[in-house]
Motif scaffolding. Structure first.
Motif, PDB file in Angstrom:
ATOM      1  N   GLU A   1      56.807  44.468  59.437  1.00  0.00           N
ATOM      2  CA  GLU A   1      56.354  45.552  60.311  1.00  0.00           C
ATOM      3  C   GLU A   1      56.476  46.902  59.605  1.00  0.00           C
ATOM      4  O   GLU A   1      55.543  47.722  59.617  1.00  0.00           O
ATOM      5  N   GLY A   2      57.616  47.133  58.962  1.00  0.00           N
ATOM      6  CA  GLY A   2      57.831  48.386  58.253  1.00  0.00           C
ATOM      7  C   GLY A   2      56.874  48.568  57.089  1.00  0.00           C
ATOM      8  O   GLY A   2      56.443  49.685  56.794  1.00  0.00           O
ATOM      9  N   THR A   3      56.522  47.468  56.438  1.00  0.00           N
ATOM     10  CA  THR A   3      55.568  47.552  55.333  1.00  0.00           C
ATOM     11  C   THR A   3      54.218  48.055  55.812  1.00  0.00           C
ATOM     12  O   THR A   3      53.608  48.948  55.204  1.00  0.00           O
ATOM     13  N   ALA A   4      53.737  47.501  56.916  1.00  0.00           N
ATOM     14  CA  ALA A   4      52.442  47.921  57.452  1.00  0.00           C
ATOM     15  C   ALA A   4      52.467  49.382  57.880  1.00  0.00           C
ATOM     16  O   ALA A   4      51.539  50.153  57.589  1.00  0.00           O
ATOM     17  N   MET A   5      53.542  49.791  58.548  1.00  0.00           N
ATOM     18  CA  MET A   5      53.635  51.175  58.984  1.00  0.00           C
ATOM     19  C   MET A   5      53.784  52.122  57.796  1.00  0.00           C
ATOM     20  O   MET A   5      53.177  53.197  57.754  1.00  0.00           O
ATOM     21  N   GLY A   6      54.599  51.724  56.808  1.00  0.00           N
ATOM     22  CA  GLY A   6      54.796  52.562  55.639  1.00  0.00           C
ATOM     23  C   GLY A   6      53.514  52.782  54.860  1.00  0.00           C
ATOM     24  O   GLY A   6      53.236  53.894  54.399  1.00  0.00           O
ATOM     25  N   LEU A   7      52.709  51.739  54.720  1.00  0.00           N
ATOM     26  CA  LEU A   7      51.425  51.873  54.030  1.00  0.00           C
ATOM     27  C   LEU A   7      50.502  52.833  54.774  1.00  0.00           C
ATOM     28  O   LEU A   7      49.800  53.644  54.156  1.00  0.00           O
TER      29      LEU A   7
ATOM     30  N   ARG B   1      55.195  58.651  46.035  1.00  0.00           N
ATOM     31  CA  ARG B   1      55.053  57.321  45.445  1.00  0.00           C
ATOM     32  C   ARG B   1      54.875  56.311  46.571  1.00  0.00           C
ATOM     33  O   ARG B   1      55.814  56.042  47.322  1.00  0.00           O
ATOM     34  N   VAL B   2      53.684  55.776  46.663  1.00  0.00           N
ATOM     35  CA  VAL B   2      53.341  54.903  47.793  1.00  0.00           C
ATOM     36  C   VAL B   2      54.235  53.666  47.830  1.00  0.00           C
ATOM     37  O   VAL B   2      54.718  53.273  48.899  1.00  0.00           O
ATOM     38  N   ARG B   3      54.474  53.058  46.684  1.00  0.00           N
ATOM     39  CA  ARG B   3      55.305  51.856  46.664  1.00  0.00           C
ATOM     40  C   ARG B   3      56.717  52.166  47.134  1.00  0.00           C
ATOM     41  O   ARG B   3      57.290  51.428  47.953  1.00  0.00           O
ATOM     42  N   SER B   4      57.295  53.247  46.625  1.00  0.00           N
ATOM     43  CA  SER B   4      58.647  53.617  47.029  1.00  0.00           C
ATOM     44  C   SER B   4      58.709  53.889  48.526  1.00  0.00           C
ATOM     45  O   SER B   4      59.615  53.416  49.218  1.00  0.00           O
ATOM     46  N   TRP B   5      57.746  54.660  49.036  1.00  0.00           N
ATOM     47  CA  TRP B   5      57.727  54.978  50.465  1.00  0.00           C
ATOM     48  C   TRP B   5      57.615  53.709  51.304  1.00  0.00           C
ATOM     49  O   TRP B   5      58.315  53.541  52.309  1.00  0.00           O
ATOM     50  N   THR B   6      56.755  52.800  50.865  1.00  0.00           N
ATOM     51  CA  THR B   6      56.526  51.574  51.637  1.00  0.00           C
ATOM     52  C   THR B   6      57.747  50.675  51.616  1.00  0.00           C
ATOM     53  O   THR B   6      58.150  50.128  52.657  1.00  0.00           O
TER      54      THR B   6
ATOM     55  N   ALA C   1      62.575  48.496  54.347  1.00  0.00           N
ATOM     56  CA  ALA C   1      64.030  48.300  54.391  1.00  0.00           C
ATOM     57  C   ALA C   1      64.630  48.943  55.640  1.00  0.00           C
ATOM     58  O   ALA C   1      65.501  48.364  56.300  1.00  0.00           O
ATOM     59  N   GLY C   2      64.152  50.155  55.969  1.00  0.00           N
ATOM     60  CA  GLY C   2      64.660  50.824  57.169  1.00  0.00           C
ATOM     61  C   GLY C   2      64.322  50.057  58.432  1.00  0.00           C
ATOM     62  O   GLY C   2      65.156  49.943  59.350  1.00  0.00           O
TER      63      GLY C   2
ATOM     64  N   GLN D   1      63.387  56.746  54.292  1.00  0.00           N
ATOM     65  CA  GLN D   1      62.243  57.454  53.717  1.00  0.00           C
ATOM     66  C   GLN D   1      62.630  58.789  53.089  1.00  0.00           C
ATOM     67  O   GLN D   1      61.934  59.278  52.186  1.00  0.00           O
ATOM     68  N   TRP D   2      63.707  59.375  53.557  1.00  0.00           N
ATOM     69  CA  TRP D   2      64.049  60.746  53.171  1.00  0.00           C
ATOM     70  C   TRP D   2      64.194  60.967  51.671  1.00  0.00           C
ATOM     71  O   TRP D   2      63.688  61.964  51.135  1.00  0.00           O
ATOM     72  N   PRO D   3      64.857  60.068  50.899  1.00  0.00           N
ATOM     73  CA  PRO D   3      64.970  60.332  49.457  1.00  0.00           C
ATOM     74  C   PRO D   3      63.621  60.468  48.766  1.00  0.00           C
ATOM     75  O   PRO D   3      63.493  61.254  47.819  1.00  0.00           O
ATOM     76  N   GLU D   4      62.625  59.709  49.203  1.00  0.00           N
ATOM     77  CA  GLU D   4      61.295  59.851  48.617  1.00  0.00           C
ATOM     78  C   GLU D   4      60.609  61.114  49.114  1.00  0.00           C
ATOM     79  O   GLU D   4      59.944  61.809  48.345  1.00  0.00           O
ATOM     80  N   LEU D   5      60.785  61.429  50.385  1.00  0.00           N
ATOM     81  CA  LEU D   5      60.122  62.601  50.947  1.00  0.00           C
ATOM     82  C   LEU D   5      60.653  63.894  50.337  1.00  0.00           C
ATOM     83  O   LEU D   5      59.884  64.822  50.067  1.00  0.00           O
ATOM     84  N   ARG D   6      61.952  63.971  50.093  1.00  0.00           N
ATOM     85  CA  ARG D   6      62.532  65.223  49.605  1.00  0.00           C
ATOM     86  C   ARG D   6      62.080  65.548  48.186  1.00  0.00           C
ATOM     87  O   ARG D   6      62.207  66.702  47.751  1.00  0.00           O
TER      88      ARG D   6
END
Length: 217
Positions: free
Chosen positions: A62-68, A82-87, A92-93, A138-143
């Motif tokens: 579910e998180g993979t689909a939403m993250g993408l 980075r799309v892969r990192s965000w996804t 994981a979250g 998601q925050w480490p990638e977003l920041r």
């Protein structure tokens, strides 16, 4: 490199961004929720530990689909994302959120024997972690791309409060014992669409403000 990325970033048009985010994230979360919905009805092992494991894996899907879906929209205004990192982080979250959310019912026999004070001391931080799990992941990638991205964690938590509140207000009253699996899934998907829409609206408003603040800085 940073200057090049900034030049490639599309300017934020709040209404257009919100519409794109709302549509894509609602679609992504709804599609992703089909994984735990189908697992819950057709695949779950009869033992509780097996159910917890299956649904945690389904939560990652579910998180993979939403993250993408989120990354698809964000990449236009945050080219360095980075799309892969965000996804992966979103997956994981989401898996962690399912693990925390299902643990009380899975291990009810154990934790109900604890003193009430201990139950409360564990339940409150667990509930906060559940609501913040996706935003924190998601925050480490977003920041890396958004200096004021820390507010995203709080905004995401509020959004999931709204989304989950809508889901539990709709689905449980409609689910009845003895319903065929197709009916159970249909109710779950309908409630999931409303949950996804509520979550997507709030997260879109939060992300839009963060992006606008970055541009005006």
């Amino acid at each position: 490199m940073e200057d090049t990325r900034a030049a490639l970033a599309a300017p934020v048009r709040p209404k257009r961004f919100l519409l794109r985010w709302f549509l894509w994230v609602t679609l992504g979360e709804t599609a992703g929720f089909l994984a735990p919905a189908v697992v819950a009805v057709f695949v779950i092992n009869p033992d509780a530990a097996g159910a917890l494991a299956w649904l945690t894996v389904a939560g990652a899907a579910e998180g993979t689909a939403m993250g993408l879906a989120q990354a698809h929209v964000l990449k236009r205004t945050l080219p360095g994302l980075r799309v892969r990192s965000w996804t992966v982080r979103t997956a994981a979250g989401a898996a962690l959120a399912w693990l925390i959310g299902l643990s009380p019912s899975t291990f009810a026999g154990q934790w109900q024997a604890w003193p009430p004070v201990l139950q409360f001391a564990v339940a409150v931080p667990a509930a906060l972690l559940l609501l913040c799990s996706i935003g924190l992941a998601q925050w480490p990638e977003l920041r890396r791309n958004l200096p004021n991205g820390g507010w995203w964690v709080a905004g995401s938590a509020v959004a999931w409060c709204v989304g989950l509140g809508v889901f539990f207000a709709v689905a449980p009253p409609l689910w009845q014992p003895g319903q065929p699996p197709t009916t159970v899934i249909a109710i779950g998907v309908a409630a999931a669409i409303l949950m996804a829409a509520g979550m997507a609206l709030v997260t879109g408003l939060v992300m839009g403000r963060l992006l606008a603040a970055k541009e005006s800085a």
